[in-house]
Design a protein around this motif. Sequence first.
Motif, PDB file in Angstrom:
ATOM      1  N   GLY A  44      10.294  -0.436   2.971  1.00 55.37           N
ATOM      2  CA  GLY A  44      11.414   0.399   3.352  1.00 55.37           C
ATOM      3  C   GLY A  44      10.970   1.849   3.429  1.00 55.37           C
ATOM      4  O   GLY A  44       9.790   2.151   3.617  1.00 55.37           O
ATOM      5  N   VAL A  45      11.941   2.728   3.229  1.00 52.20           N
ATOM      6  CA  VAL A  45      11.686   4.157   3.285  1.00 52.20           C
ATOM      7  C   VAL A  45      12.052   4.757   1.933  1.00 52.20           C
ATOM      8  O   VAL A  45      13.158   4.542   1.431  1.00 52.20           O
ATOM      9  N   MET A  46      11.136   5.494   1.333  1.00 50.28           N
ATOM     10  CA  MET A  46      11.402   6.097   0.036  1.00 50.28           C
ATOM     11  C   MET A  46      11.004   7.559   0.027  1.00 50.28           C
ATOM     12  O   MET A  46      10.151   7.993   0.806  1.00 50.28           O
ATOM     13  N   LEU A  47      11.651   8.297  -0.875  1.00 50.50           N
ATOM     14  CA  LEU A  47      11.333   9.706  -1.092  1.00 50.50           C
ATOM     15  C   LEU A  47      11.107   9.908  -2.575  1.00 50.50           C
ATOM     16  O   LEU A  47      11.856   9.387  -3.404  1.00 50.50           O
ATOM     17  N   ILE A  48      10.056  10.662  -2.900  1.00 49.39           N
ATOM     18  CA  ILE A  48       9.765  10.958  -4.291  1.00 49.39           C
ATOM     19  C   ILE A  48       9.486  12.432  -4.476  1.00 49.39           C
ATOM     20  O   ILE A  48       8.800  13.052  -3.656  1.00 49.39           O
ATOM     21  N   THR A  49      10.028  13.015  -5.535  1.00 49.32           N
ATOM     22  CA  THR A  49       9.767  14.418  -5.856  1.00 49.32           C
ATOM     23  C   THR A  49       8.639  14.505  -6.883  1.00 49.32           C
ATOM     24  O   THR A  49       8.342  13.541  -7.591  1.00 49.32           O
ATOM     25  N   GLY A  50       7.998  15.670  -6.945  1.00 50.00           N
ATOM     26  CA  GLY A  50       6.897  15.855  -7.889  1.00 50.00           C
ATOM     27  C   GLY A  50       5.750  14.925  -7.597  1.00 50.00           C
ATOM     28  O   GLY A  50       5.184  14.294  -8.487  1.00 50.00           O
ATOM     29  N   ALA A  51       5.372  14.839  -6.303  1.00 50.21           N
ATOM     30  CA  ALA A  51       4.475  13.781  -5.847  1.00 50.21           C
ATOM     31  C   ALA A  51       2.995  14.142  -5.856  1.00 50.21           C
ATOM     32  O   ALA A  51       2.173  13.307  -5.496  1.00 50.21           O
ATOM     33  N   SER A  52       2.624  15.335  -6.260  1.00 48.56           N
ATOM     34  CA  SER A  52       1.236  15.758  -6.075  1.00 48.56           C
ATOM     35  C   SER A  52       0.287  15.234  -7.140  1.00 48.56           C
ATOM     36  O   SER A  52      -0.928  15.182  -6.925  1.00 48.56           O
ATOM     37  N   ARG A  53       0.800  14.810  -8.293  1.00 40.78           N
ATOM     38  CA  ARG A  53      -0.096  14.380  -9.374  1.00 40.78           C
ATOM     39  C   ARG A  53       0.637  13.433 -10.306  1.00 40.78           C
ATOM     40  O   ARG A  53       1.846  13.242 -10.203  1.00 40.78           O
ATOM     41  N   GLY A  54      -0.124  12.859 -11.224  1.00 40.37           N
ATOM     42  CA  GLY A  54       0.458  12.017 -12.259  1.00 40.37           C
ATOM     43  C   GLY A  54       1.263  10.854 -11.724  1.00 40.37           C
ATOM     44  O   GLY A  54       0.869  10.172 -10.774  1.00 40.37           O
ATOM     45  N   VAL A  63       6.647   6.681   3.074  1.00 40.39           N
ATOM     46  CA  VAL A  63       6.844   7.517   1.892  1.00 40.39           C
ATOM     47  C   VAL A  63       7.016   8.979   2.289  1.00 40.39           C
ATOM     48  O   VAL A  63       6.191   9.540   3.017  1.00 40.39           O
ATOM     49  N   HIS A  64       8.084   9.587   1.774  1.00 44.33           N
ATOM     50  CA  HIS A  64       8.305  11.028   1.915  1.00 44.33           C
ATOM     51  C   HIS A  64       8.010  11.656   0.558  1.00 44.33           C
ATOM     52  O   HIS A  64       8.686  11.361  -0.437  1.00 44.33           O
ATOM     53  N   ALA A  65       6.973  12.478   0.506  1.00 48.29           N
ATOM     54  CA  ALA A  65       6.507  13.056  -0.748  1.00 48.29           C
ATOM     55  C   ALA A  65       6.905  14.526  -0.817  1.00 48.29           C
ATOM     56  O   ALA A  65       6.470  15.340   0.002  1.00 48.29           O
ATOM     57  N   ASP A 103      15.913   3.926   1.476  1.00 44.61           N
ATOM     58  CA  ASP A 103      16.087   2.760   0.612  1.00 44.61           C
ATOM     59  C   ASP A 103      15.900   3.115  -0.857  1.00 44.61           C
ATOM     60  O   ASP A 103      16.443   2.440  -1.735  1.00 44.61           O
ATOM     61  N   LEU A 104      15.128   4.157  -1.110  1.00 46.43           N
ATOM     62  CA  LEU A 104      14.807   4.530  -2.489  1.00 46.43           C
ATOM     63  C   LEU A 104      14.521   6.011  -2.579  1.00 46.43           C
ATOM     64  O   LEU A 104      13.773   6.557  -1.770  1.00 46.43           O
ATOM     65  N   VAL A 105      15.114   6.663  -3.563  1.00 48.37           N
ATOM     66  CA  VAL A 105      14.791   8.044  -3.914  1.00 48.37           C
ATOM     67  C   VAL A 105      14.413   8.066  -5.390  1.00 48.37           C
ATOM     68  O   VAL A 105      15.145   7.527  -6.235  1.00 48.37           O
TER      69      VAL A 105
END
Length: 223
Positions: free
Chosen positions: A3-13, A29-31, A71-73
């Motif tokens: 699906g399509v997802m977005l995540i915040t704070g995506a640069s590390r960890g 993925v939307h980072a 689909d997911l955040v």
Amino acid sequence: MTGVMLITGASRGLGRGFAEHYAAAGWRVHAVTRNGAALAGLAGVEIHALDITDRKAIATLRTRFAEEKLDLVVNNAGDWGPGAQDLGPIDAEAWMAVLRLNTLAPYYVGEALADPLARGRGTLVTISSGLASIEDNRSGGDYVYRSSKAAVNMVVRSLARDLAPRQITVVALSPGWVRTAMGGDQAPLSVEESVAAMRRTIAGLTLKDSGKFLNPEGKTLPW
């Protein structure tokens, strides 16, 4: 399932771990990160370089996804805060900065992206912490981080109720104690182990789970 997802704070960890896992599984993925260069060249990932504590920046996400579905955040961006968090002269401005990132930003992201989530009957996950549990706080201290995560749990609970008519599942998810810059080298879980467990849990979520506070394996944690 993809699906399509977005995540915040995506640069590390954990954030980068989520981005890599979902992209490798075929998701789009939307980072979201302040440091877009850290994700350059990661296949299947569209980078949104912005400060998630800036409400005007969050408004650009509302515009970007105005006609799309999600689909997911995953609200992953977070900060431990000042080093001194035991009983004593805690820096008030540093405390407020953590609340803006750990508590307010997840609300504003969820509110801004409610329409695309509703189109996908999607899931809104906020990364919380076992340290947010009021019932389980037997050691005290860690005032800044604990309070910011306990507060975001209440945000999650309210969003779950308010977004239920739109078929959006909303949960708070603890990643466990993970070997990241925040968790330290003594943590028992690797990023890979934590993200893999959380992915399995997220994949099994339904509207019946909305409003819950869960550990990486999907077991209910005490509020």
